[in-house]
Scaffold this active site. Structure first.
Site, PDB file in Angstrom:
ATOM      1  N   ASP A  65       3.877  -2.270  -3.839  1.00 31.41           N
ATOM      2  CA  ASP A  65       4.403  -1.673  -5.195  1.00 31.41           C
ATOM      3  C   ASP A  65       5.831  -1.380  -5.059  1.00 31.41           C
ATOM      4  O   ASP A  65       6.096  -0.826  -4.021  1.00 31.41           O
ATOM      5  CB  ASP A  65       3.557  -0.896  -6.008  1.00 31.41           C
ATOM      6  CG  ASP A  65       2.401  -1.290  -6.855  1.00 31.41           C
ATOM      7  OD1 ASP A  65       2.435  -2.367  -7.114  1.00 31.41           O
ATOM      8  OD2 ASP A  65       1.881  -0.289  -7.235  1.00 31.41           O
ATOM      9  N   TYR A  67       8.705   1.691  -5.388  1.00 28.87           N
ATOM     10  CA  TYR A  67       8.290   3.084  -5.515  1.00 28.87           C
ATOM     11  C   TYR A  67       8.078   3.353  -7.056  1.00 28.87           C
ATOM     12  O   TYR A  67       8.820   2.857  -8.031  1.00 28.87           O
ATOM     13  CB  TYR A  67       9.259   3.809  -4.884  1.00 28.87           C
ATOM     14  CG  TYR A  67       9.676   3.570  -3.625  1.00 28.87           C
ATOM     15  CD1 TYR A  67       8.702   4.024  -2.618  1.00 28.87           C
ATOM     16  CD2 TYR A  67      10.483   3.049  -2.954  1.00 28.87           C
ATOM     17  CE1 TYR A  67       8.570   3.729  -1.430  1.00 28.87           C
ATOM     18  CE2 TYR A  67      10.839   2.958  -1.522  1.00 28.87           C
ATOM     19  CZ  TYR A  67       9.772   3.151  -0.570  1.00 28.87           C
ATOM     20  OH  TYR A  67       9.895   3.008   0.491  1.00 28.87           O
ATOM     21  N   PHE A  78      10.181  -1.442   0.504  1.00 26.12           N
ATOM     22  CA  PHE A  78      10.642   0.021   1.379  1.00 26.12           C
ATOM     23  C   PHE A  78      12.055   0.632   1.373  1.00 26.12           C
ATOM     24  O   PHE A  78      12.182   1.627   1.739  1.00 26.12           O
ATOM     25  CB  PHE A  78      10.452  -0.668   2.915  1.00 26.12           C
ATOM     26  CG  PHE A  78       8.897  -0.954   3.098  1.00 26.12           C
ATOM     27  CD1 PHE A  78       7.930  -0.094   3.462  1.00 26.12           C
ATOM     28  CD2 PHE A  78       8.556  -2.326   3.311  1.00 26.12           C
ATOM     29  CE1 PHE A  78       6.548  -0.390   3.513  1.00 26.12           C
ATOM     30  CE2 PHE A  78       7.251  -2.738   3.397  1.00 26.12           C
ATOM     31  CZ  PHE A  78       6.201  -1.886   3.475  1.00 26.12           C
ATOM     32  N   HIS A 187      -0.194  -0.358   8.111  1.00 32.43           N
ATOM     33  CA  HIS A 187       0.840  -0.201   7.340  1.00 32.43           C
ATOM     34  C   HIS A 187       1.875   1.078   8.017  1.00 32.43           C
ATOM     35  O   HIS A 187       1.021   2.071   8.676  1.00 32.43           O
ATOM     36  CB  HIS A 187       0.530   0.417   6.006  1.00 32.43           C
ATOM     37  CG  HIS A 187       1.365   0.274   5.092  1.00 32.43           C
ATOM     38  ND1 HIS A 187       2.186   1.507   4.679  1.00 32.43           N
ATOM     39  CD2 HIS A 187       1.825  -0.589   3.990  1.00 32.43           C
ATOM     40  CE1 HIS A 187       2.914   1.256   3.717  1.00 32.43           C
ATOM     41  NE2 HIS A 187       2.968  -0.089   3.321  1.00 32.43           N
TER      42      HIS A 187
END
Length: 220
Positions: A65, A67, A78, A187
């Site tokens: 997703d 942020y 990211f 992750h």
């Protein structure tokens, strides 16, 4: 919603943009922007594609997703804009770069410098409601971004796909590993980074593969 894409992506995804699910997706997203707070700002929805032509892609880093906090999302997985605090997952990515390559940690969380070198920072879902993680999942974005990965894997050679976490790994499960390098690990989230992300050395492995295949390595 204007489908603002760099021309090579528009050509590659021409059939996808005409499918019924994509029309329904754009109708949903347009209504969401009109009735609630949604991130990223509309001009950045397709930023990952609009910032990097198909022929320049060397590495794909897949996120989930955008942020969902104010000012954070700008359409690159990211990454956050200049002046925004570096999120925990990206802090851990920087730690691994430091361990893997010896590079000092960047003070900025803006990863546009990677994009300029051929790194596609693609989220599986390209929009999200404010403060509601996952709120735009299962609306069609995943189908669209899976099509992007399929086209890249089929039409290009010797790409590096960096798949962090189970979600990304499932989404990239079809990639032909005879033709591409696929790097999998947990992750970088603080919840899982110590379960195998730290020490996985994806950045040196990526550069070694790029050099082996006659390409310029990434300055991480």
């Amino acid at each position: 919603m204007e489908v603002r894409l760099e021309q090579s992506w528009k050509s590659l995804l021409k059939d996808e943009l005409e499918k019924l699910y994509f029309k329904e997706l754009t109708d949903f997203v347009r209504k969401e922007y009109q009735t609630t707070t949604v991130y990223p700002p509309p001009k950045f929805i397709f930023n990952a594609l609009d910032s990097l032509s198909v022929d320049k892609v060397k590495v794909v880093i897949l996120g989930q997703d955008p942020y969902h906090g104010p000012g954070q999302a700008h359409g690159l997985s990211f990454s956050v804009p200049e002046g925004i605090a570096i999120p925990p997952s990206l802090q851990n990515i920087y730690k691994e770069i430091e361990t893997d390559l010896g590079n000092p940690r960047h003070a900025s969380g803006n990863l546009e410098r990677w994009v300029k070198q051929g790194v596609l920072l693609l989220n599986a879902t390209l929009t999200v409601r404010a403060n509601q993680a996952g709120s735009h999942q299962n609306k069609g974005w995943e189908t669209f971004t899976s099509a992007i990965i399929h086209h890249l894997a089929e039409k290009k050679d010797h790409l590096v796909f960096i798949l962090w976490g189970n979600y990304a790994q499932r989404k990239g499960s079809f990639i032909d590993e005879k033709n591409h390098l696929v790097l999998r690990s947990p992750h970088p989230s603080p919840l899982s980074a110590y379960s195998g992300f730290f020490g996985s050395r994806p950045f040196s492995q990526t550069n070694k593969y790029l050099v082996k295949n006659g390409q310029i390595p990434i300055d991480w």
